[in-house]
Design an enzyme around this catalytic site. Sequence first.
Site, PDB file in Angstrom:
ATOM      1  N   LYS A 105       0.805  -1.242   0.000  1.00 20.49           N
ATOM      2  CA  LYS A 105       0.000   0.000   0.000  1.00 20.49           C
ATOM      3  C   LYS A 105       0.828   1.277   0.000  1.00 20.49           C
ATOM      4  CE  LYS A 105      -2.697  -2.517  -0.721  1.00 20.49           C
ATOM      5  NZ  LYS A 105      -3.069  -2.475  -2.118  1.00 20.49           N
ATOM      6  N   SER A 106       2.019   1.169  -0.583  1.00 22.62           N
ATOM      7  CA  SER A 106       2.913   2.329  -0.651  1.00 22.62           C
ATOM      8  C   SER A 106       3.086   2.857  -2.061  1.00 22.62           C
ATOM      9  CB  SER A 106       4.301   1.937  -0.126  1.00 22.62           C
ATOM     10  OG  SER A 106       4.212   1.443   1.166  1.00 22.62           O
ATOM     11  N   THR A 113       3.404   0.388  -4.768  1.00 21.97           N
ATOM     12  CA  THR A 113       4.155  -0.682  -5.433  1.00 21.97           C
ATOM     13  C   THR A 113       3.696  -0.877  -6.877  1.00 21.97           C
ATOM     14  OG1 THR A 113       3.866  -1.771  -3.290  1.00 21.97           O
ATOM     15  CG2 THR A 113       5.001  -3.019  -5.014  1.00 21.97           C
ATOM     16  N   THR A 114       2.374  -0.913  -7.064  1.00 20.60           N
ATOM     17  CA  THR A 114       1.819  -1.181  -8.399  1.00 20.60           C
ATOM     18  C   THR A 114       2.296  -0.107  -9.379  1.00 20.60           C
ATOM     19  OG1 THR A 114      -0.134  -1.942  -7.189  1.00 20.60           O
ATOM     20  CG2 THR A 114      -0.351  -1.728  -9.576  1.00 20.60           C
ATOM     21  N   HIS A 126       7.989  -7.864  -0.877  1.00 17.98           N
ATOM     22  CA  HIS A 126       7.584  -7.040   0.258  1.00 17.98           C
ATOM     23  C   HIS A 126       8.399  -7.407   1.505  1.00 17.98           C
ATOM     24  CE1 HIS A 126       4.274  -5.033  -1.630  1.00 17.98           C
ATOM     25  NE2 HIS A 126       3.517  -6.095  -1.766  1.00 17.98           N
ATOM     26  N   SER A 133      -5.101   3.359   2.980  1.00 22.19           N
ATOM     27  CA  SER A 133      -5.102   2.501   1.795  1.00 22.19           C
ATOM     28  C   SER A 133      -5.205   1.028   2.212  1.00 22.19           C
ATOM     29  CB  SER A 133      -3.815   2.755   1.003  1.00 22.19           C
ATOM     30  OG  SER A 133      -3.838   2.055  -0.204  1.00 22.19           O
ATOM     31  N   TYR A 154       6.329   8.019  -1.906  1.00 15.30           N
ATOM     32  CA  TYR A 154       5.169   8.153  -2.801  1.00 15.30           C
ATOM     33  C   TYR A 154       4.844   9.620  -3.042  1.00 15.30           C
ATOM     34  CZ  TYR A 154       0.249   7.384  -4.277  1.00 15.30           C
ATOM     35  OH  TYR A 154      -0.950   7.360  -4.949  1.00 15.30           O
ATOM     36  N   ARG A 192      -7.290   2.684  -6.134  1.00 17.08           N
ATOM     37  CA  ARG A 192      -8.421   3.222  -5.373  1.00 17.08           C
ATOM     38  C   ARG A 192      -8.559   4.702  -5.715  1.00 17.08           C
ATOM     39  NH1 ARG A 192      -9.621   5.471  -0.334  1.00 17.08           N
ATOM     40  NH2 ARG A 192      -7.398   5.828  -0.050  1.00 17.08           N
ATOM     41  N   LYS A 193      -7.700   5.563  -5.116  1.00 16.52           N
ATOM     42  CA  LYS A 193      -7.769   6.995  -5.428  1.00 16.52           C
ATOM     43  C   LYS A 193      -6.437   7.533  -5.957  1.00 16.52           C
ATOM     44  CE  LYS A 193     -11.286   8.589  -2.160  1.00 16.52           C
ATOM     45  NZ  LYS A 193     -11.494   9.433  -0.969  1.00 16.52           N
TER      46      LYS A 193
END
Length: 302
Positions: A48-49, A51-52, A108, A138, A196, A265-266
Amino acid sequence: RENGWKAYGDICFYKGFWCYSYLLEGAIFAQDHYKAQPTDIFICSVPKSGTTWLKALTFSIVTRIQFNKSTTPLHTQNPHTCVPVLERYFSRKGIKPGPGSLPLMSTHMPYASLPKSIIDSGCKIVYICREPKDSFVSLGHYASKLRAGLQEPMSLEECFEFFCKGVSDYGPYWDHLLGYWKASLEQPEKILFLKYEDLIKDTPFYVKKIAEFMGYPFSLEEEKEGEIQEIVEFCSFGNMSNLEVSKTGKSADDNIGVDIKTFYRKGKVGDWKNYLTPEMIERLDKITKQKLGDSGLSFDEI
Ligand code: A3P
């Protein structure tokens, strides 16, 4: 084992970090057997940092000679398939590494738990982290998604209690950041430490920096032709989240693969303001201050 944790399966504490049971076997196997090559490049992060996003960017940088924005495999394969996860790759037979024989892999796992060969070989690490309140929000949303038939979803409040105690996948969260942060200070040529928020603020600058760090610098000609901007735009939240593959795909082609749309998500900085109570904000900020201490790692007020 932490029985109360309900998101995406059982979570257990193994040698300093929390890991989903279904990934533990792969993590241990990778620790014992993975032989890193000096040319490997690892994308590392706590979940949730961003990564994608970082996977899409690094994949695009490394493959830009073969592919362009129309032909990139990112149209048909999501970033988690294109840049495979070490512990998943080893834990599940049949998960294919990304297209072609690319040097890119991801994990991770905390720095202290990485396979020894990753530490010792000359391979590089690009690490991304995120302001803890945004990361938590997130994670809380991600954890609240019910995975087909397995567990009950977790509420934001339940997830918060665990997160503050250090219980979250690959957590304690702050230890994860500190492990890579300290290593990056000692070995800046090996580890590029990114936030990020910085990446959001000036994506072209960081794309250039990441490319140089990985050994794939942009030529002046490429820069003039707008190659950096093309990658930035293709990998942007707006574009990536609207690709058909992002709407329908899974993070891995097995039955535990997560719907890839949950990774979009956002994509905003400061969304915690919409979800956290003043008490939650105070508590998280206090833990962050205590944990990061005088390490030199800090996050701007957002
Ligand atoms: P939010 O839940 O705050 O929107 P990870 O990939 O490490 O699981 O991180 C997921 C977070 O990164 C989510 O944050 C997601 O929306 C955001 N994200 C995914 N793709 C992004 C992109 N291309 N640009 C910016 N943020 C992105």
